[in-house]
Scaffold this motif. Structure first.
Motif, PDB file in Angstrom:
ATOM      1  N   ALA A 326     -22.376   4.123   7.109  1.00  0.00           N
ATOM      2  CA  ALA A 326     -21.476   2.968   7.022  1.00  0.00           C
ATOM      3  C   ALA A 326     -20.143   3.422   6.450  1.00  0.00           C
ATOM      4  O   ALA A 326     -20.092   4.153   5.459  1.00  0.00           O
ATOM      5  N   THR A 327     -19.062   2.994   7.087  1.00  0.00           N
ATOM      6  CA  THR A 327     -17.719   3.332   6.643  1.00  0.00           C
ATOM      7  C   THR A 327     -16.848   2.084   6.668  1.00  0.00           C
ATOM      8  O   THR A 327     -16.895   1.302   7.619  1.00  0.00           O
ATOM      9  N   LYS A 328     -16.076   1.898   5.605  1.00  0.00           N
ATOM     10  CA  LYS A 328     -15.058   0.860   5.577  1.00  0.00           C
ATOM     11  C   LYS A 328     -13.679   1.513   5.537  1.00  0.00           C
ATOM     12  O   LYS A 328     -13.415   2.372   4.702  1.00  0.00           O
ATOM     13  N   LEU A 329     -12.833   1.067   6.458  1.00  0.00           N
ATOM     14  CA  LEU A 329     -11.443   1.500   6.482  1.00  0.00           C
ATOM     15  C   LEU A 329     -10.614   0.333   5.942  1.00  0.00           C
ATOM     16  O   LEU A 329     -10.531  -0.723   6.567  1.00  0.00           O
ATOM     17  N   LEU A 330     -10.056   0.489   4.761  1.00  0.00           N
ATOM     18  CA  LEU A 330      -9.302  -0.578   4.110  1.00  0.00           C
ATOM     19  C   LEU A 330      -7.812  -0.375   4.361  1.00  0.00           C
ATOM     20  O   LEU A 330      -7.260   0.696   4.071  1.00  0.00           O
ATOM     21  N   LEU A 331      -7.161  -1.411   4.899  1.00  0.00           N
ATOM     22  CA  LEU A 331      -5.755  -1.344   5.249  1.00  0.00           C
ATOM     23  C   LEU A 331      -5.037  -2.546   4.642  1.00  0.00           C
ATOM     24  O   LEU A 331      -5.418  -3.696   4.899  1.00  0.00           O
ATOM     25  N   ARG A 332      -3.999  -2.306   3.843  1.00  0.00           N
ATOM     26  CA  ARG A 332      -3.253  -3.391   3.190  1.00  0.00           C
ATOM     27  C   ARG A 332      -1.845  -3.437   3.773  1.00  0.00           C
ATOM     28  O   ARG A 332      -1.133  -2.429   3.790  1.00  0.00           O
ATOM     29  N   PHE A 333      -1.452  -4.640   4.237  1.00  0.00           N
ATOM     30  CA  PHE A 333      -0.188  -4.816   4.936  1.00  0.00           C
ATOM     31  C   PHE A 333       0.700  -5.812   4.197  1.00  0.00           C
ATOM     32  O   PHE A 333       0.219  -6.716   3.508  1.00  0.00           O
ATOM     33  N   SER A 334       2.000  -5.673   4.427  1.00  0.00           N
ATOM     34  CA  SER A 334       2.963  -6.599   3.832  1.00  0.00           C
ATOM     35  C   SER A 334       3.179  -7.841   4.684  1.00  0.00           C
ATOM     36  O   SER A 334       3.729  -8.836   4.199  1.00  0.00           O
ATOM     37  N   SER A 335       2.773  -7.787   5.948  1.00  0.00           N
ATOM     38  CA  SER A 335       2.900  -8.938   6.847  1.00  0.00           C
ATOM     39  C   SER A 335       1.649  -9.018   7.713  1.00  0.00           C
ATOM     40  O   SER A 335       0.960  -8.018   7.921  1.00  0.00           O
ATOM     41  N   PRO A 336       1.345 -10.213   8.237  1.00  0.00           N
ATOM     42  CA  PRO A 336       0.115 -10.356   9.020  1.00  0.00           C
ATOM     43  C   PRO A 336       0.194  -9.603  10.342  1.00  0.00           C
ATOM     44  O   PRO A 336       1.265  -9.519  10.957  1.00  0.00           O
ATOM     45  N   ILE A 337      -0.934  -9.069  10.766  1.00  0.00           N
ATOM     46  CA  ILE A 337      -1.029  -8.362  12.043  1.00  0.00           C
ATOM     47  C   ILE A 337      -1.741  -9.233  13.073  1.00  0.00           C
ATOM     48  O   ILE A 337      -1.281  -9.373  14.205  1.00  0.00           O
ATOM     49  N   ALA A 338      -2.848  -9.818  12.683  1.00  0.00           N
ATOM     50  CA  ALA A 338      -3.616 -10.694  13.563  1.00  0.00           C
ATOM     51  C   ALA A 338      -3.179 -12.139  13.359  1.00  0.00           C
ATOM     52  O   ALA A 338      -2.519 -12.465  12.370  1.00  0.00           O
ATOM     53  N   PRO A 339      -3.532 -13.030  14.278  1.00  0.00           N
ATOM     54  CA  PRO A 339      -3.282 -14.454  14.046  1.00  0.00           C
ATOM     55  C   PRO A 339      -3.900 -14.882  12.711  1.00  0.00           C
ATOM     56  O   PRO A 339      -4.997 -14.450  12.358  1.00  0.00           O
ATOM     57  N   MET A 401      -3.955  -4.095  20.373  1.00  0.00           N
ATOM     58  CA  MET A 401      -4.617  -5.394  20.484  1.00  0.00           C
ATOM     59  C   MET A 401      -3.675  -6.557  20.212  1.00  0.00           C
ATOM     60  O   MET A 401      -3.854  -7.655  20.756  1.00  0.00           O
ATOM     61  N   PHE A 402      -2.685  -6.328  19.350  1.00  0.00           N
ATOM     62  CA  PHE A 402      -1.775  -7.406  18.960  1.00  0.00           C
ATOM     63  C   PHE A 402      -0.336  -6.989  19.269  1.00  0.00           C
ATOM     64  O   PHE A 402       0.429  -6.586  18.377  1.00  0.00           O
ATOM     65  N   PRO A 403       0.055  -7.051  20.550  1.00  0.00           N
ATOM     66  CA  PRO A 403       1.412  -6.650  20.948  1.00  0.00           C
ATOM     67  C   PRO A 403       2.469  -7.457  20.187  1.00  0.00           C
ATOM     68  O   PRO A 403       2.279  -8.624  19.870  1.00  0.00           O
ATOM     69  N   GLY A 404       3.562  -6.800  19.892  1.00  0.00           N
ATOM     70  CA  GLY A 404       4.633  -7.455  19.166  1.00  0.00           C
ATOM     71  C   GLY A 404       4.568  -7.237  17.667  1.00  0.00           C
ATOM     72  O   GLY A 404       5.497  -7.618  16.940  1.00  0.00           O
ATOM     73  N   THR A 405       3.481  -6.663  17.185  1.00  0.00           N
ATOM     74  CA  THR A 405       3.373  -6.333  15.761  1.00  0.00           C
ATOM     75  C   THR A 405       3.662  -4.851  15.555  1.00  0.00           C
ATOM     76  O   THR A 405       3.618  -4.054  16.504  1.00  0.00           O
ATOM     77  N   ASN A 406       3.936  -4.473  14.337  1.00  0.00           N
ATOM     78  CA  ASN A 406       4.199  -3.073  14.020  1.00  0.00           C
ATOM     79  C   ASN A 406       3.357  -2.670  12.808  1.00  0.00           C
ATOM     80  O   ASN A 406       3.851  -2.627  11.679  1.00  0.00           O
ATOM     81  N   PRO A 407       2.071  -2.405  13.044  1.00  0.00           N
ATOM     82  CA  PRO A 407       1.182  -2.091  11.918  1.00  0.00           C
ATOM     83  C   PRO A 407       1.645  -0.904  11.081  1.00  0.00           C
ATOM     84  O   PRO A 407       1.504  -0.917   9.851  1.00  0.00           O
ATOM     85  N   ARG A 408       2.204   0.115  11.710  1.00  0.00           N
ATOM     86  CA  ARG A 408       2.644   1.288  10.945  1.00  0.00           C
ATOM     87  C   ARG A 408       3.760   0.930   9.965  1.00  0.00           C
ATOM     88  O   ARG A 408       3.788   1.418   8.827  1.00  0.00           O
ATOM     89  N   GLN A 409       4.665   0.084  10.408  1.00  0.00           N
ATOM     90  CA  GLN A 409       5.792  -0.278   9.565  1.00  0.00           C
ATOM     91  C   GLN A 409       5.379  -1.153   8.392  1.00  0.00           C
ATOM     92  O   GLN A 409       5.927  -1.029   7.285  1.00  0.00           O
ATOM     93  N   SER A 410       4.413  -2.036   8.604  1.00  0.00           N
ATOM     94  CA  SER A 410       4.037  -2.980   7.546  1.00  0.00           C
ATOM     95  C   SER A 410       2.857  -2.501   6.704  1.00  0.00           C
ATOM     96  O   SER A 410       2.461  -3.182   5.759  1.00  0.00           O
ATOM     97  N   LEU A 411       2.306  -1.323   7.017  1.00  0.00           N
ATOM     98  CA  LEU A 411       1.213  -0.790   6.200  1.00  0.00           C
ATOM     99  C   LEU A 411       1.719  -0.432   4.807  1.00  0.00           C
ATOM    100  O   LEU A 411       2.716   0.283   4.658  1.00  0.00           O
ATOM    101  N   VAL A 412       1.030  -0.934   3.797  1.00  0.00           N
ATOM    102  CA  VAL A 412       1.348  -0.604   2.407  1.00  0.00           C
ATOM    103  C   VAL A 412       0.462   0.529   1.905  1.00  0.00           C
ATOM    104  O   VAL A 412       0.928   1.470   1.261  1.00  0.00           O
ATOM    105  N   HIS A 413      -0.824   0.449   2.240  1.00  0.00           N
ATOM    106  CA  HIS A 413      -1.769   1.452   1.729  1.00  0.00           C
ATOM    107  C   HIS A 413      -3.033   1.417   2.571  1.00  0.00           C
ATOM    108  O   HIS A 413      -3.422   0.362   3.084  1.00  0.00           O
TER     109      HIS A 413
END
Length: 524
Positions: A326-339, A401-413
């Motif tokens: 079992a693996t958890k990948l934890l991603l914290r963003f400054s803005s929402p990625i999904a609806p 999966m979520f066009p129009g978002t920029n996960p790399r830019q809004s990733l905090v940690h």
């Protein structure tokens, strides 16, 4: 406060005999000790809980550093069902719960209605780059959901001797190839396995029991699962008092058939191999270690031994049960990625099979937590990639999966937590292993779902009991399964003590069926 001690040398050196020693301070071990004290009348000083790790909780674990001001779950996260022992604890202790839409097929999804907050689930077909909502009327999606729904309607006589894998069942049911892949991500991944390693018969058994016993619905503690650990650790004197837990001590050997009728547990310091430095004596013991610690002697920290060795039937049963990474990948963003109303998404033909979404609010504003959840072959793939590449791959998948978002830019940690690498645990949880993968020396009478019941049995003289999500007579894999197994082992221990010239106040606790069924709230 609870007696969570450091070095064993801090304890009195005078010889003594505990009524019960519990090996492991995860959910099952602490529930066992709590039941012994609160339900069966043992005093805290009569029950000793030994934990190899530096903290209690086992696979219930949180990080306070990943998102400052929040406890983020590294392990168990959800309360499955509405009528379980875990639900009873939540009601008794007035936990604030967040109702969720059930999206994963392995948890009973897709749900039929929106969650109370309007939340829903999504399903992504990577090969077609197609996103489906839970209520999509696409025919092959509806058909695959129907095939999984049929499993809880089966009867034991129809499925107990069925040797098919989940993949074979879906193909026989005419599921489309892309929906077989979606089931691999949304059903088999949730069950710690893949379509090709998961036994259809064992899944049907679990589906029936979840439907009969647990009720429908998912939620999570609004704060964190730390509320469960506190509820088990601490209690008023009227409810049995705080638990007596010693951390950082590894049980190396359990001598369970001694002429004097006592159980001798050889204890070593965590991180140190070689001769033990302490022997603990008890009338009986409850072992709650994860299955790899019992089964896999080649692991560096899996040093637990039994003298004499475990009966052959129990050793064979351990081989007949699957154990998933079992693996958890934890991603914290400054803005929402999904609806914002999407609670979770299942993803076919992708790197990450499942994502969970959560908004973290504080006085400084909102941040957005996305958890990538991978088990079995998916977890192994992430381990091969390593943390940096796994995070990069997850960000690319989210952007697709979520066009129009920029996960790399809004990733905090971002962080990756692999439970297969955790000392003294080495796994996510267990699953019913496909018949063709069970070692040939295991008899048919110990088919995977029967193996769980065999593993749960006390040793022949009744002095050692077993509890945990793997040591069950009902369904496995969940926190409430671990709690039920802990309560069942406490009942078995109380009956053993009552039959071994024990005090009448222990015997007065009574004994029921011994099955891993939830007790009424008043008996928690």
């Amino acid at each position: 406060t609870a007696k969570i001690l450091g070095p064993m040398a801090q304890q009195p050196r005078a010889p003594r005999v505990y009524r019960v020693v519990v090996v492991g301070a995860g959910a099952a071990g602490m529930q066992c000790a709590r039941s012994l004290q609160s339900m069966y009348g043992l005093a805290a000083e009569e029950v000793l809980v030994l934990e190899a790790r530096p903290q209690v909780g086992g696979r219930v674990s949180q990080s306070s550093s990943f998102a400052p001001g929040h406890l983020v779950e590294l392990g168990a996260e959800f309360i499955h069902g509405t009528t379980t022992r875990l639900n009873g604890l939540a009601e008794k202790h007035n936990w604030e719960l967040q109702p969720l839409f059930t999206w994963a097929h392995g948890d009973g999804g897709p749900g039929l209605e929106l969650a109370p907050d309007g939340g829903y689930g999504l399903y992504y077909i990577g090969r077609d780059r197609q996103m489906l909502r839970f209520d999509s009327q696409v025919e092959d999606f509806k058909h695959m959901n129907h095939l999984i729904d049929l499993m809880y309607q089966t009867s034991p006589k129809d499925t107990d001797d069925d040797s098919r894998t989940m993949g074979e069942y879906l193909l026989d049911g005419k599921a489309s190839p892309r929906m077989v892949a979606l089931a691999d991500a949304g059903y088999s991944n949730t069950n710690a396995a893949s379509n090709d390693t998961l036994a259809y018969s064992g899944c049907c058994k679990n589906e029936r029991m979840w439907t009969e016993d647990d009720g429908e619905g998912d939620c999570r503690p609004a704060a964190s699962f730390r509320v469960l650990l506190d509820a088990l650790l601490y209690a008023s004197p009227k409810e049995g008092g705080n638990l007596n837990v010693v951390t950082g001590r590894v049980v190396r050997n359990i001598a369970w058939d001694e002429p004097d009728g006592l159980v001798k547990l050889s204890i070593g310091k965590a991180g140190g191999l070689g001769s033990p430095d302490e022997v603990i004596v008890a009338q009986c013991a409850v072992v709650t270690v994860p299955l790899p610690a019992l089964r896999d002697s080649s692991l560096p920290s899996a040093t637990l031994r039994f003298h004499p060795p475990l009966p052959e039937s129990k050793q064979l049963a351990a081989k007949a049960i699957g154990v998933g990474q079992a693996t958890k990948l934890l991603l914290r963003f400054s803005s929402p990625i999904a609806p914002v109303k999407c609670h979770g998404i299942v993803c076919a033909d992708t790197l990450i099979p499942e994502f969970w979404f959560r908004e973290l609010r504080s006085s400084s504003g909102a941040q957005y937590l996305i958890t990538g959840f991978a088990m079995g072959k998916y977890a192994a793939r992430l381990a091969d990639l390593g943390e940096a590449a796994a995070i990069a791959g997850a960000l690319d998948q989210l952007a697709e999966m979520f066009p129009g978002t920029n996960p790399r830019q809004s990733l905090v940690h971002g962080e990756m937590h692999e439970w297969s690498r955790e000392p003294f645990i080495h796994c996510g949880y267990t699953f019913p292993l496909a018949a063709n993968l069970v070692p040939p020396e295991v008899p048919a009478s110990l088919s995977s779902f029967r193996a769980f019941s065999e593993l749960a049995k006390p040793l022949p003289n009744g002095r050692v009991m077993f509890a945990g999500e793997a040591y069950v007579t009902r369904a496995n894999m969940t926190v409430h399964a671990a709690l039920d197994a802990g309560a069942r082992a406490a009942e078995e221990a109380s009956r053993f003590l009552a039959g071994s010239h024990s005090s009448s106040r222990v015997a007065a606790g009574g004994a029921g069926s011994g099955r891993d069924r939830p007790h009424p709230l008043s008996r928690l």
